[in-house]
Design a protein around this motif. Structure first.
Motif, short mmCIF file in Angstrom:
data_model
loop_
_atom_site.label_atom_id
_atom_site.label_comp_id
_atom_site.label_asym_id
_atom_site.label_seq_id
_atom_site.Cartn_x
_atom_site.Cartn_y
_atom_site.Cartn_z
N LEU A 143 -4.66 11.11 9.86
CA LEU A 143 -4.83 12.51 10.23
C LEU A 143 -6.22 12.79 10.79
N ASN A 144 -6.27 13.46 11.93
CA ASN A 144 -7.49 14.10 12.43
C ASN A 144 -8.66 13.13 12.61
N ASN A 145 -8.35 11.92 13.05
CA ASN A 145 -9.40 10.95 13.35
C ASN A 145 -9.80 11.03 14.82
N ILE A 146 -11.05 10.72 15.11
CA ILE A 146 -11.54 10.64 16.49
C ILE A 146 -11.74 9.17 16.80
N ILE A 147 -10.98 8.67 17.78
CA ILE A 147 -10.93 7.25 18.09
C ILE A 147 -11.31 7.04 19.55
N SER A 148 -12.28 6.16 19.82
CA SER A 148 -12.69 5.92 21.20
C SER A 148 -13.24 4.52 21.34
N THR A 149 -12.99 3.92 22.52
CA THR A 149 -13.57 2.61 22.82
C THR A 149 -13.45 2.35 24.31
N ASP A 150 -14.03 1.24 24.75
CA ASP A 150 -13.94 0.81 26.14
C ASP A 150 -12.71 -0.07 26.30
N ASN A 161 -4.79 13.35 15.79
CA ASN A 161 -5.81 12.37 16.17
C ASN A 161 -6.17 12.50 17.64
N LEU A 162 -7.45 12.31 17.96
CA LEU A 162 -7.94 12.32 19.33
C LEU A 162 -8.28 10.88 19.71
N ILE A 163 -7.57 10.33 20.70
CA ILE A 163 -7.72 8.91 21.07
C ILE A 163 -8.10 8.83 22.54
N THR A 164 -9.25 8.24 22.83
CA THR A 164 -9.71 8.13 24.21
C THR A 164 -10.17 6.70 24.51
N PHE A 165 -9.96 6.29 25.78
CA PHE A 165 -10.40 4.98 26.24
C PHE A 165 -11.21 5.15 27.51
N GLU A 166 -12.32 4.43 27.59
CA GLU A 166 -13.11 4.38 28.80
C GLU A 166 -12.86 3.05 29.51
N GLY A 167 -13.28 2.96 30.75
CA GLY A 167 -13.23 1.69 31.47
C GLY A 167 -11.86 1.34 32.02
N VAL A 199 0.86 -1.18 0.00
CA VAL A 199 0.00 0.00 0.00
C VAL A 199 0.90 1.24 0.00
N THR A 200 0.64 2.16 -0.92
CA THR A 200 1.39 3.42 -0.95
C THR A 200 0.42 4.58 -1.13
N ASP A 201 0.83 5.73 -0.59
CA ASP A 201 0.05 6.96 -0.73
C ASP A 201 -1.39 6.75 -0.25
N CYS A 202 -1.50 6.56 1.05
CA CYS A 202 -2.77 6.20 1.69
C CYS A 202 -3.13 7.25 2.74
N TRP A 203 -4.34 7.78 2.65
CA TRP A 203 -4.83 8.77 3.60
C TRP A 203 -6.00 8.18 4.40
N ILE A 204 -5.86 8.18 5.73
CA ILE A 204 -6.95 7.81 6.63
C ILE A 204 -7.22 9.06 7.45
N GLU A 205 -8.28 9.79 7.14
CA GLU A 205 -8.43 11.10 7.77
C GLU A 205 -9.89 11.47 8.02
N ASN A 206 -10.05 12.19 9.13
CA ASN A 206 -11.36 12.75 9.51
C ASN A 206 -12.43 11.69 9.71
N ASN A 207 -12.04 10.52 10.17
CA ASN A 207 -12.99 9.46 10.47
C ASN A 207 -13.29 9.42 11.97
N LYS A 208 -14.42 8.84 12.31
CA LYS A 208 -14.77 8.58 13.70
C LYS A 208 -14.88 7.07 13.86
N ILE A 209 -13.97 6.49 14.67
CA ILE A 209 -13.90 5.04 14.84
C ILE A 209 -14.13 4.73 16.31
N SER A 210 -15.18 3.96 16.62
CA SER A 210 -15.54 3.76 18.02
C SER A 210 -15.99 2.33 18.29
#
Length: 300
Positions: A212-219, A254-260, A181-192
């Motif tokens: 870039l600039n993804n919002i990532i959160s899970t337990d 990227n904003l990465i948060t974990f609960e629990g 894989v080359t030249d790949c952008w993963i950006e502005n997604n919300k993954i939870s």
């Protein structure tokens, strides 16, 4: 003039009628050509009611653009996809120049089985595809503790964008960047609400990846028992699993948060960003696992 005997469809053909855009130097095109700029999955029989299996219709819409490339559009709706073979994806984006586009969170791809939602890429290193993407879609899975299933896997492709998507309830990964894989952008997604990793670079021969600039959160507390080979979740992981290098990553904003997280063990086994390069003493004994030239900046 009205007549019940007038057949408009046979009197005015899209292929015989011109369309000209409003603007300087615009050129005339047929209405048929204009309408074919964007292919809707509903043109191929997708229903989007959350009950009808739309897998075949969606894949047929993608295949229709094999000669030209273009946009496959998902109007608002819930597109249930089911029935793919084990270890394959319900939707196979394997055509250069094709982008899957929704209207935002109201365009939902729903995977009720233990299958990957979308695979982006060719079939091997001799069949690389180019200029592809997934944008403005919501991908929803049925989360369980039996199988490791991710939302999107990327392999054998270049110039790929996954952006502005919402990915929820993955048993494994949100986006898996696999091999070649080359030249790949993963950006502005919300993954939870994932069990394993939101963005996972686990393949080989990967270069120029921008997360870039993804919002990532899970337990942080996974189910008991967890899916196979899963302990604690990771936000972003770069961990080569085959012979070849990972180079030129930019991981930024990227904003990465974990609960629990309630114990020290939870804290020490949960990672926002992780690099894991196997030593050559491990089995298999591969000595050229390499991660180099990686920028990590302004993540929280």
């Amino acid at each position: 003039v009205c007549s019940s005997d007038l057949n408009i469809a046979s009197s005015i053909l899209a292929s015989d009628t011109n369309f000209t855009a409003n603007g300087t130097n615009a050129v005339a095109r047929t209405v048929q050509g204009k309408l074919r700029d964007i292919v809707s999955v509903k043109d191929f029989g997708a229903v989007g009611d959350g009950v009808t299996n739309d897998r075949v219709a969606i894949n047929n819409a993608i295949a229709s653009l094999s000669a030209t490339g273009g946009t496959v559009f998902f109007p608002a709706g819930i597109y249930l996809v089911s029935g793919a073979a084990a270890d394959t994806a319900e939707i196979d984006l394997n055509v250069s120049g094709v982008v899957l586009v929704g209207s935002g969170p109201a365009s939902v791809i729903y995977v009720p089985e233990n299958r990957r939602a979308i695979t982006i890429g060719g079939v091997n290193v001799s069949n690389i595809i180019y200029n592809v993407g997934v944008q403005n879609l919501r991908i929803l899975a049925t989360k369980n503790s039996t199988y490791r299933v991710g939302h999107i896997t990327i392999n054998y492709c270049s110039q790929v964008h996954v952006s502005n998507c919402v990915m929820e309830d993955s048993t494994a990964t949100g986006v898996n960047i696999a091999q070649y894989v080359t030249d790949c952008w993963i950006e502005n997604n919300k993954i939870s609400n994932f069990y394993e990793t939101a963005v996972d670079g686990t393949g080989w021969n990967v270069a120029r990846v921008y997360i870039l600039n993804n919002i990532i959160s899970t337990d942080a507390a996974n189910p008991s028992p967890p899916p196979p080979n899963i302990s604690r979740p990771i936000g972003i992981a770069i961990e080569p699993q085959g012979a070849g290098s990972h180079t030129d990553y930019v991981i930024r904003g990227n904003l990465i948060t974990f609960e629990g997280i309630t114990t020290l063990s939870d804290l020490t086994q949960t990672y926002g960003i992780a690099f894991n390069v196997r030593p050559p003493t491990e089995v298999p004994a591969i000595t050229d696992y390499v991660v180099k030239r990686c920028m990590i900046q302004d993540n929280v």
